[in-house]
Design a protein around this motif. Structure first.
Motif, PDB file in Angstrom:
ATOM      1  N   LYS A 113     -53.782 -16.963  65.974  1.00 18.20           N
ATOM      2  CA  LYS A 113     -52.967 -18.175  66.047  1.00 18.20           C
ATOM      3  C   LYS A 113     -53.197 -18.915  67.369  1.00 18.20           C
ATOM      4  O   LYS A 113     -53.243 -20.151  67.397  1.00 18.20           O
ATOM      5  CB  LYS A 113     -51.489 -17.839  65.843  1.00 18.20           C
ATOM      6  N   ASN A 114     -53.391 -18.156  68.438  1.00 22.28           N
ATOM      7  CA  ASN A 114     -53.725 -18.795  69.730  1.00 22.28           C
ATOM      8  C   ASN A 114     -55.036 -19.557  69.640  1.00 22.28           C
ATOM      9  O   ASN A 114     -55.159 -20.692  70.126  1.00 22.28           O
ATOM     10  CB  ASN A 114     -53.836 -17.731  70.839  1.00 22.28           C
ATOM     11  N   LYS A 115     -56.030 -18.924  69.036  1.00 14.61           N
ATOM     12  CA  LYS A 115     -57.354 -19.544  68.945  1.00 14.61           C
ATOM     13  C   LYS A 115     -57.345 -20.731  67.969  1.00 14.61           C
ATOM     14  O   LYS A 115     -58.041 -21.724  68.174  1.00 14.61           O
ATOM     15  CB  LYS A 115     -58.394 -18.504  68.493  1.00 14.61           C
ATOM     16  N   ILE A 116     -56.574 -20.601  66.897  1.00 10.37           N
ATOM     17  CA  ILE A 116     -56.455 -21.712  65.942  1.00 10.37           C
ATOM     18  C   ILE A 116     -55.898 -22.938  66.646  1.00 10.37           C
ATOM     19  O   ILE A 116     -56.403 -24.054  66.485  1.00 10.37           O
ATOM     20  CB  ILE A 116     -55.565 -21.294  64.747  1.00 10.37           C
ATOM     21  N   ILE A 166     -63.797 -18.287  63.958  1.00  8.05           N
ATOM     22  CA  ILE A 166     -62.800 -17.661  64.841  1.00  8.05           C
ATOM     23  C   ILE A 166     -62.739 -16.169  64.545  1.00  8.05           C
ATOM     24  O   ILE A 166     -62.516 -15.765  63.404  1.00  8.05           O
ATOM     25  CB  ILE A 166     -61.406 -18.306  64.642  1.00  8.05           C
ATOM     26  N   GLY A 167     -62.941 -15.353  65.593  1.00 12.16           N
ATOM     27  CA  GLY A 167     -62.903 -13.901  65.454  1.00 12.16           C
ATOM     28  C   GLY A 167     -64.107 -13.271  66.121  1.00 12.16           C
ATOM     29  O   GLY A 167     -65.120 -13.943  66.367  1.00 12.16           O
ATOM     30  N   PRO A 168     -64.039 -11.981  66.467  1.00 11.55           N
ATOM     31  CA  PRO A 168     -65.180 -11.313  67.080  1.00 11.55           C
ATOM     32  C   PRO A 168     -66.407 -11.388  66.183  1.00 11.55           C
ATOM     33  O   PRO A 168     -66.312 -11.120  64.993  1.00 11.55           O
ATOM     34  CB  PRO A 168     -64.714  -9.862  67.261  1.00 11.55           C
ATOM     35  N   SER A 169     -67.531 -11.776  66.736  1.00 10.94           N
ATOM     36  CA  SER A 169     -68.840 -11.929  66.071  1.00 10.94           C
ATOM     37  C   SER A 169     -68.932 -13.195  65.223  1.00 10.94           C
ATOM     38  O   SER A 169     -69.966 -13.458  64.614  1.00 10.94           O
ATOM     39  CB  SER A 169     -69.206 -10.714  65.204  1.00 10.94           C
ATOM     40  N   ALA A 170     -67.874 -14.023  65.182  1.00  7.22           N
ATOM     41  CA  ALA A 170     -67.897 -15.232  64.345  1.00  7.22           C
ATOM     42  C   ALA A 170     -68.762 -16.320  64.978  1.00  7.22           C
ATOM     43  O   ALA A 170     -68.680 -16.584  66.174  1.00  7.22           O
ATOM     44  CB  ALA A 170     -66.475 -15.752  64.142  1.00  7.22           C
ATOM     45  N   HIS A 171     -69.581 -16.959  64.153  1.00  9.45           N
ATOM     46  CA  HIS A 171     -70.502 -18.008  64.598  1.00  9.45           C
ATOM     47  C   HIS A 171     -69.930 -19.389  64.295  1.00  9.45           C
ATOM     48  O   HIS A 171     -69.179 -19.564  63.339  1.00  9.45           O
ATOM     49  CB  HIS A 171     -71.859 -17.855  63.904  1.00  9.45           C
ATOM     50  N   PHE A 186     -63.553 -11.768  72.286  1.00  9.47           N
ATOM     51  CA  PHE A 186     -62.774 -12.718  71.497  1.00  9.47           C
ATOM     52  C   PHE A 186     -61.500 -13.127  72.231  1.00  9.47           C
ATOM     53  O   PHE A 186     -61.204 -14.324  72.366  1.00  9.47           O
ATOM     54  CB  PHE A 186     -62.440 -12.103  70.139  1.00  9.47           C
ATOM     55  N   ILE A 187     -60.772 -12.150  72.722  1.00 10.33           N
ATOM     56  CA  ILE A 187     -59.510 -12.441  73.426  1.00 10.33           C
ATOM     57  C   ILE A 187     -59.770 -13.285  74.668  1.00 10.33           C
ATOM     58  O   ILE A 187     -59.020 -14.220  74.973  1.00 10.33           O
ATOM     59  CB  ILE A 187     -58.784 -11.125  73.783  1.00 10.33           C
ATOM     60  N   ASP A 188     -60.870 -12.980  75.364  1.00 13.41           N
ATOM     61  CA  ASP A 188     -61.212 -13.725  76.596  1.00 13.41           C
ATOM     62  C   ASP A 188     -61.878 -15.064  76.304  1.00 13.41           C
ATOM     63  O   ASP A 188     -62.278 -15.780  77.222  1.00 13.41           O
ATOM     64  CB  ASP A 188     -62.149 -12.884  77.479  1.00 13.41           C
ATOM     65  N   ASN A 189     -62.024 -15.383  75.014  1.00 12.49           N
ATOM     66  CA  ASN A 189     -62.666 -16.633  74.599  1.00 12.49           C
ATOM     67  C   ASN A 189     -64.095 -16.745  75.127  1.00 12.49           C
ATOM     68  O   ASN A 189     -64.574 -17.824  75.484  1.00 12.49           O
ATOM     69  CB  ASN A 189     -61.849 -17.852  75.045  1.00 12.49           C
ATOM     70  N   LYS A 190     -64.788 -15.597  75.158  1.00 11.42           N
ATOM     71  CA  LYS A 190     -66.154 -15.560  75.681  1.00 11.42           C
ATOM     72  C   LYS A 190     -67.135 -15.933  74.574  1.00 11.42           C
ATOM     73  O   LYS A 190     -67.297 -15.213  73.588  1.00 11.42           O
ATOM     74  CB  LYS A 190     -66.472 -14.157  76.198  1.00 11.42           C
TER      75      LYS A 190
END
Length: 366
Positions: free
Chosen positions: A41-44, A261-266, A283-287
């Motif tokens: 939800k944060n990333k969205i 959105i999500g780990p490994s998502a392109h 993912f959490i660090d928005n890297k």
């Protein structure tokens, strides 16, 4: 740049990893699911502030999205709809594992806005399912499809793998018949690829697999038999009742933008390709890792040729302001003579035999 925008949400959790799977996923519990929903939800919210474009499709993939349960999935989709401008007719897909799909509330999912499901069947043969490390039965598949239909979700896709252990033309025909009898509208049929780092790779010498020629026969049989049952091929591995082609996946091949959105998502957004690393921390660090410029001439040729409609020379000229290079046209003429490609109007496209060697041909064209 296209005005279309897709959103992909990766759910990186599974009850049990399949023996062939190379996707980023792992086991977790309810509290970890809740924490992940909060992070999504944060990333969205973050990504919604980066664009004014309307979402034309949303796709929940994995992993096993259905393992999260209906409440959490509805919560995430509510967040998407609260922050993004979502088209009223947007295609909203949920990948469902038949085992965890048994406990989903499809009525609730439909009410929130999910209007398409993609069921990870892989095979309707119990011996083949066991060899793949799948934890569901064909009965689970049928129940999942029936429950979705009862809730009013009639746009249903199933995954069907080719070239898997013990598969024969007869068992493949039975699996296709099973799909047709269940009344699905779309079938994604991928040839098994043995990926490094998977249990299948480790035990590859012991696997009872069809050889290359047998794989090719299975693929050509599937293309022909699916066509006879009304599933028309529109991409190298995708078949649909006309009108039920996956809009989300087609947007990838037509170079429309999408955010993952999500780990490994392109993602392909703002003319750039980039992705999150294969870890929850990244993912959490928005890297994000830069993956270069997107929408290039080479990409257009490569992705167009994945589609049954093929490469449209006129559309290429309109998009890039110049004609397709002479050597590309000359090469396609050679492959047409070999029966691997065909021409119609201003487009060239692969025949089923051509699709089998398409990677090799495309590399020569670009």
């Amino acid at each position: 740049m296209s005005e279309k925008l897709g959103l992909y949400i990766h759910i990186p959790f599974c009850k049990q990893k399949c023996l062939y799977c190379d996707f980023f996923s792992g086991k977790a519990d309810g509290s970890e699911y809740d924490g992940y929903v909060d992070e999504l939800k944060n990333k969205i919210e973050f990504w919604s502030r980066q664009t004014d474009k309307k979402l034309t499709s949303v796709y929940f993939g994995g992993g096993t999205p259905s393992i999260m349960g209906s409440e959490r999935l509805c919560d995430v989709l509510y967040s998407v709809k609260s922050h993004f401008n979502v088209n009223s007719d947007a295609e909203i897909t949920l990948e469902v594992n038949p085992e965890s799909g048994k406990s989903l509330d499809f009525v609730k999912l439909k009410k929130r806005g999910f209007n398409r499901i993609s069921v990870g069947m892989q095979s309707a043969d119990e011996k083949e399912l066991k060899a793949l490390g799948r934890i569901h039965s064909t009965g689970d598949v049928k129940n999942t499809i029936n429950n979705a239909k009862s809730a009013g979700i009639n746009n249903i896709s199933v995954d069907l793998m080719l070239g898997i252990p013990y598969q024969t033309k007869e068992t493949l025909k039975n699996s296709i018949d099973f799909c047709a009898e269940c009344g699905v509208t779309h079938i994604s049929s991928y040839i098994l690829k043995i990926e490094e780092g998977t249990p299948f790779y480790k035990n590859r010498e012991k696997l009872v697999l069809p050889d290359d020629d047998e794989q090719a026969e299975l693929y050509l049989f599937a293309v022909d038999y699916l066509d006879r049952l009304g599933f028309k091929q529109y991409e190298i591995s995708n078949f649909a009742i006309p009108g039920f082609e996956s809009r989300h996946n087609t947007s990838y091949w037509k170079l429309d933008e999408y955010i993952g959105i999500g780990p490994s998502a392109h993602s392909f957004f703002g003319g750039k390709r980039f992705y999150y690393g294969r870890s929850m921390k990244d993912f959490i660090d928005n890297k994000l890792t830069d993956d270069g410029t997107g929408g290039t001439e080479e990409e257009f040729i490569m992705l167009s040729l994945r589609l049954k409609s093929g490469l449209d020379f006129d559309l290429y000229k309109e998009k890039f302001g110049k004609p397709v290079a002479d050597y590309v046209i000359k090469n396609t003429e050679k492959y047409i003579q070999m029966g691997l490609m065909q021409k119609s109007g201003s487009s060239v496209f692969f025949t089923p035999n051509g699709f089998l060697v398409s990677n090799s041909i495309i590399s020569k064209l670009i």
